[in-house]
Structure formats: structure tokens, C-alpha cells
Design a protein around this motif. Structure first.
Motif, PDB file in Angstrom:
ATOM      1  N   LEU A 122       0.842  -1.199   0.000  1.00  0.00           N
ATOM      2  CA  LEU A 122       0.000   0.000   0.000  1.00  0.00           C
ATOM      3  C   LEU A 122       0.879   1.252   0.000  1.00  0.00           C
ATOM      4  O   LEU A 122       2.103   1.169   0.044  1.00  0.00           O
ATOM      5  N   ASN A 123       0.257   2.413  -0.050  1.00  0.00           N
ATOM      6  CA  ASN A 123       0.968   3.679  -0.163  1.00  0.00           C
ATOM      7  C   ASN A 123       1.939   3.892   1.010  1.00  0.00           C
ATOM      8  O   ASN A 123       1.529   3.886   2.173  1.00  0.00           O
ATOM      9  N   THR A 124       3.207   4.107   0.687  1.00  0.00           N
ATOM     10  CA  THR A 124       4.213   4.341   1.729  1.00  0.00           C
ATOM     11  C   THR A 124       4.641   5.806   1.794  1.00  0.00           C
ATOM     12  O   THR A 124       5.492   6.158   2.609  1.00  0.00           O
ATOM     13  N   GLN A 125       4.074   6.662   0.939  1.00  0.00           N
ATOM     14  CA  GLN A 125       4.449   8.067   0.932  1.00  0.00           C
ATOM     15  C   GLN A 125       3.832   8.827   2.108  1.00  0.00           C
ATOM     16  O   GLN A 125       4.430   9.718   2.676  1.00  0.00           O
ATOM     17  N   HIS A 126       2.594   8.454   2.441  1.00  0.00           N
ATOM     18  CA  HIS A 126       1.898   9.075   3.561  1.00  0.00           C
ATOM     19  C   HIS A 126       1.291   7.952   4.404  1.00  0.00           C
ATOM     20  O   HIS A 126       0.489   7.175   3.898  1.00  0.00           O
ATOM     21  N   PHE A 127       1.667   7.899   5.667  1.00  0.00           N
ATOM     22  CA  PHE A 127       1.128   6.840   6.524  1.00  0.00           C
ATOM     23  C   PHE A 127       0.993   7.345   7.953  1.00  0.00           C
ATOM     24  O   PHE A 127       1.597   8.341   8.345  1.00  0.00           O
ATOM     25  N   CYS A 128       0.183   6.629   8.717  1.00  0.00           N
ATOM     26  CA  CYS A 128      -0.130   7.051  10.076  1.00  0.00           C
ATOM     27  C   CYS A 128      -0.194   5.831  10.987  1.00  0.00           C
ATOM     28  O   CYS A 128      -0.870   4.856  10.678  1.00  0.00           O
ATOM     29  N   MET A 129       0.528   5.889  12.098  1.00  0.00           N
ATOM     30  CA  MET A 129       0.528   4.810  13.075  1.00  0.00           C
ATOM     31  C   MET A 129      -0.639   4.997  14.037  1.00  0.00           C
ATOM     32  O   MET A 129      -0.721   5.998  14.737  1.00  0.00           O
ATOM     33  N   VAL A 130      -1.566   4.029  14.070  1.00  0.00           N
ATOM     34  CA  VAL A 130      -2.690   4.069  14.997  1.00  0.00           C
ATOM     35  C   VAL A 130      -2.392   3.222  16.227  1.00  0.00           C
ATOM     36  O   VAL A 130      -2.733   3.571  17.342  1.00  0.00           O
ATOM     37  N   GLY A 131      -1.710   2.086  16.016  1.00  0.00           N
ATOM     38  CA  GLY A 131      -1.348   1.216  17.137  1.00  0.00           C
ATOM     39  C   GLY A 131      -2.479   0.298  17.542  1.00  0.00           C
ATOM     40  O   GLY A 131      -3.293  -0.105  16.712  1.00  0.00           O
ATOM     41  N   PHE A 132      -2.546  -0.040  18.805  1.00  0.00           N
ATOM     42  CA  PHE A 132      -3.591  -0.937  19.311  1.00  0.00           C
ATOM     43  C   PHE A 132      -4.899  -0.173  19.507  1.00  0.00           C
ATOM     44  O   PHE A 132      -4.903   0.982  19.946  1.00  0.00           O
ATOM     45  N   LEU A 133      -6.018  -0.815  19.185  1.00  0.00           N
ATOM     46  CA  LEU A 133      -7.317  -0.227  19.457  1.00  0.00           C
ATOM     47  C   LEU A 133      -7.605  -0.333  20.952  1.00  0.00           C
ATOM     48  O   LEU A 133      -7.290  -1.349  21.575  1.00  0.00           O
ATOM     49  N   PRO A 134      -8.227   0.679  21.550  1.00  0.00           N
ATOM     50  CA  PRO A 134      -8.576   0.604  22.976  1.00  0.00           C
ATOM     51  C   PRO A 134      -9.548  -0.543  23.240  1.00  0.00           C
ATOM     52  O   PRO A 134     -10.317  -0.935  22.359  1.00  0.00           O
ATOM     53  N   HIS A 135      -9.536  -1.059  24.456  1.00  0.00           N
ATOM     54  CA  HIS A 135     -10.446  -2.160  24.810  1.00  0.00           C
ATOM     55  C   HIS A 135     -11.883  -1.666  24.963  1.00  0.00           C
ATOM     56  O   HIS A 135     -12.825  -2.329  24.546  1.00  0.00           O
ATOM     57  N   LYS A 136     -12.044  -0.500  25.560  1.00  0.00           N
ATOM     58  CA  LYS A 136     -13.381   0.037  25.818  1.00  0.00           C
ATOM     59  C   LYS A 136     -14.032   0.489  24.516  1.00  0.00           C
ATOM     60  O   LYS A 136     -13.423   1.214  23.727  1.00  0.00           O
ATOM     61  N   LYS A 137     -15.269   0.060  24.281  1.00  0.00           N
ATOM     62  CA  LYS A 137     -15.954   0.327  23.019  1.00  0.00           C
ATOM     63  C   LYS A 137     -16.046   1.815  22.708  1.00  0.00           C
ATOM     64  O   LYS A 137     -15.753   2.244  21.582  1.00  0.00           O
ATOM     65  N   SER A 138     -16.451   2.618  23.681  1.00  0.00           N
ATOM     66  CA  SER A 138     -16.605   4.055  23.442  1.00  0.00           C
ATOM     67  C   SER A 138     -15.269   4.712  23.091  1.00  0.00           C
ATOM     68  O   SER A 138     -15.205   5.619  22.250  1.00  0.00           O
ATOM     69  N   ASP A 139     -14.183   4.233  23.706  1.00  0.00           N
ATOM     70  CA  ASP A 139     -12.850   4.787  23.427  1.00  0.00           C
ATOM     71  C   ASP A 139     -12.398   4.438  22.018  1.00  0.00           C
ATOM     72  O   ASP A 139     -11.808   5.271  21.319  1.00  0.00           O
ATOM     73  N   ARG A 140     -12.670   3.202  21.586  1.00  0.00           N
ATOM     74  CA  ARG A 140     -12.228   2.811  20.241  1.00  0.00           C
ATOM     75  C   ARG A 140     -13.040   3.511  19.162  1.00  0.00           C
ATOM     76  O   ARG A 140     -12.512   3.858  18.102  1.00  0.00           O
ATOM     77  N   ILE A 141     -14.311   3.756  19.430  1.00  0.00           N
ATOM     78  CA  ILE A 141     -15.136   4.498  18.467  1.00  0.00           C
ATOM     79  C   ILE A 141     -14.625   5.935  18.342  1.00  0.00           C
ATOM     80  O   ILE A 141     -14.477   6.472  17.239  1.00  0.00           O
ATOM     81  N   GLU A 142     -14.343   6.542  19.489  1.00  0.00           N
ATOM     82  CA  GLU A 142     -13.829   7.910  19.485  1.00  0.00           C
ATOM     83  C   GLU A 142     -12.496   7.980  18.740  1.00  0.00           C
ATOM     84  O   GLU A 142     -12.241   8.922  17.981  1.00  0.00           O
ATOM     85  N   LEU A 143     -11.635   6.977  18.940  1.00  0.00           N
ATOM     86  CA  LEU A 143     -10.331   6.954  18.274  1.00  0.00           C
ATOM     87  C   LEU A 143     -10.481   6.805  16.765  1.00  0.00           C
ATOM     88  O   LEU A 143      -9.914   7.583  15.994  1.00  0.00           O
ATOM     89  N   ILE A 144     -11.257   5.822  16.327  1.00  0.00           N
ATOM     90  CA  ILE A 144     -11.311   5.526  14.895  1.00  0.00           C
ATOM     91  C   ILE A 144     -11.962   6.653  14.100  1.00  0.00           C
ATOM     92  O   ILE A 144     -11.621   6.892  12.937  1.00  0.00           O
ATOM     93  N   LYS A 145     -12.884   7.388  14.735  1.00  0.00           N
ATOM     94  CA  LYS A 145     -13.520   8.508  14.034  1.00  0.00           C
ATOM     95  C   LYS A 145     -12.507   9.584  13.649  1.00  0.00           C
ATOM     96  O   LYS A 145     -12.705  10.299  12.668  1.00  0.00           O
ATOM     97  N   ARG A 146     -11.419   9.669  14.406  1.00  0.00           N
ATOM     98  CA  ARG A 146     -10.387  10.661  14.091  1.00  0.00           C
ATOM     99  C   ARG A 146      -9.587  10.278  12.851  1.00  0.00           C
ATOM    100  O   ARG A 146      -8.907  11.128  12.262  1.00  0.00           O
TER     101      ARG A 146
END
Length: 273
Positions: A122-146
């Protein structure tokens, strides 16, 4: 001086000469899991005091490290594998080092994120490290929306026991994007499984995984809310999947599922692709 030292992800030979020399020269080593790190240290005949430095104790142990450095000690910090601070402990220590005007540097080396990105295709020119998804559902939803509208390749670390659920979650919020699931990086059974989110994949659920996901093609979502679905959006999504090697019939099915449309509506936009 403090040295953050990158260590092998899998193959013990993937360590630099500088890293070995530095580990042999320091007064002591702080490791995420000392028992795990001993395999590497023993392989290169490195005999130094090794102390534990895990995330749950990072605040207290970082104070201990600062005190030793102020006494003139030279210290190395290593993760279980890869580069310290990249989804591993170390950020609290860095802030305290800067606050206390103490010197530190990085002895570079392996990083699972970079390996997986290169292997993904996949594209290696622009990339972003997200890391591990949070365990708590509300936290992971808030994270992924960003990250929904970020037009850069996204990199996730995936615990094997959460693999299926995490990929289903990402499909729900990111849609049928191209992916590469990289398993057991630099080890004997290293493999790359390419496909799309939402598509059934044959995966050996064993080992360490990094998931690389195609970035947003266009702003199809905003704060988790759908915008007007135009023929152009449908065609762009279809073309991206087909260009990535997905069969046209499967691409139609995935786009229809992602956008909540009937397959016939998506098919009508695929005629000239």
C-alpha cells in the motif's frame, strides 16, 4: 546518557553492531520483560544487570532511572521487540529526561510498523501509526472517528485473540478498504494476506499481527455520519478495490455492503469500469 535500543522483532540476527556494542557498554539495562530479553542478551554474550520497565510501573521506574542517571550511570532501555516507545513504554521517561535536562538517544533498528508498511504494497508516501485499538468500546469508536477521513495509510497492531472482532469493527467504520495483514514479521512463518476489510480471509490465527489499511480515498464520512452518496463516490471505491486485485463481482458486493446500497445500484455504476 540513556540509550533507547531497538531490538529484533523475530530473527535475533536483526540487531545492529552499534546496538550490541552499546548494550555491552552500559551500566544496566531496563527491559519490558527481563526474562524475554535474556534470550537476546545471552545470544550476544551480554552480561549486565537487567531491571523490569513495564507500562503499569512506568511512572515509578522512570523516577528510579532518572535518579541513577543523576548519579552518573549510563542506561539502556529496550522493548520486548522492535523500537521503544512505538506502542511500548517510554514516553513518560522521555518527558522526565527532557525536564531534568538529561541526554538520551535512539539506537535505531527493527520496527514492526515500518516492516509491515513496506510488505503491504500500500501507499508508503503518507502513513499514520494508529497502534492498538482501545479495549473500551466508546474509546475505540472515538479513536477511529479521528482517522476515518485521513488520506494516508493506517497501521494497526492486532492482538491475535481480538483479530476477527477488530477487523469487523474497522470494516464498520472504515468500509471496504484494501488491507494487508502481516503475520510473524522476520520470523520463519512470515506471511502477508492481502484483501479488503469485510472480505472473508483465510488467516492462521497464531502469532503476532500488524494490519495495514488503505487511507481514505475521499471524505465519504464526517464524524461517523454518512454524506450524500454520489455515482462518483461509488465508482472511486469500486476502482480502488479492482485496482487492488479484487474481483469485480466481489468489489460490487463489498461496496454495496459498505454504503448500504442494493448490489444492483452499485452494479449499474460498474459497467464502464
Amino acid at each position: 546518557m540513556l540509550y533507547f535500543i531497538a531490538t529484533p522483532i523475530g530473527n535475533l540476527k536483526e540487531i545492529t553492531i552499534r546496538a550490541i556494542e552499546t548494550l555491552k557498554s552500559v551500566d544496566c539495562i531496563y527491559a519490558e520483560n527481563p526474562r524475554h530479553s535474556l534470550a537476546l542478551l545471552n545470544a550476544y554474550e551480554i552480561s549486565k544487570p537487567v531491571f523490569e520497565y513495564q507500562k503499569h510501573s512506568e511512572k515509578a521506574v522512570s523516577d528510579e532511572i532518572i535518579k541513577k542517571m543523576q548519579e552518573g550511570k549510563v542506561i539502556a532501555v529496550v522493548s520486548d521487540a522492535g523500537t521503544p516507545l512505538i506502542s511500548d513504554p517510554g514516553s513518560i521517561l522521555v518527558r522526565k529526561l527532557i525536564k531534568n535536562d538529561l541526554s538520551y538517544t535512539l539506537i535505531s533498528g527493527p520496527c514492526a510498523m515500518i516492516n509491515a508498511l513496506v510488505l503491504s504494497g500500500l501507499n508508503t508516501q503518507h502513513f499514520c501509526m494508529v497502534g492498538f485499538l482501545p479495549h473500551k468500546k466508546s474509546d475505540r469508536i472515538e479513536l477511529i472517528k479521528r482517522f476515518v477521513n485521513v488520506q494516508a495509510t493506517l497501521v494497526f497492531y492486532m492482538p491475535v485473540h481480538d483479530l476477527k472482532a477488530d477487523m469487523e469493527f474497522l470494516f464498520k467504520y472504515l468500509g471496504a478498504r484494501k488491507i494487508a495483514l502481516v503475520r510473524e514479521i522476520s520470523k520463519k512463518f512470515e506471511s502477508v494476506t492481502r484483501g479488503c476489510l469485510g472480505e472473508p480471509l483465510e488467516i492462521i490465527q497464531k502469532g503476532e499481527f500488524v494490519l495495514v489499511v488503505e487511507g481514505a480515498i475521499s471524505d465519504s464520512l464526517s464524524d461517523g455520519q454518512a454524506i450524500e452518496i454520489t455515482p462518483d463516490i461509488i465508482k472511486k471505491k469500486l476502482q480502488s478495490l479492482i485496482d487492488g486485485g479484487v474481483d469485480k463481482k466481489d468489489a460490487i458486493k463489498l461496496v454495496a455492503l459498505e454504503l448500504g446500497l442494493k448490489k444492483s445500484a452499485v452494479y449499474s455504476e460498474s459497467v464502464d469500469i
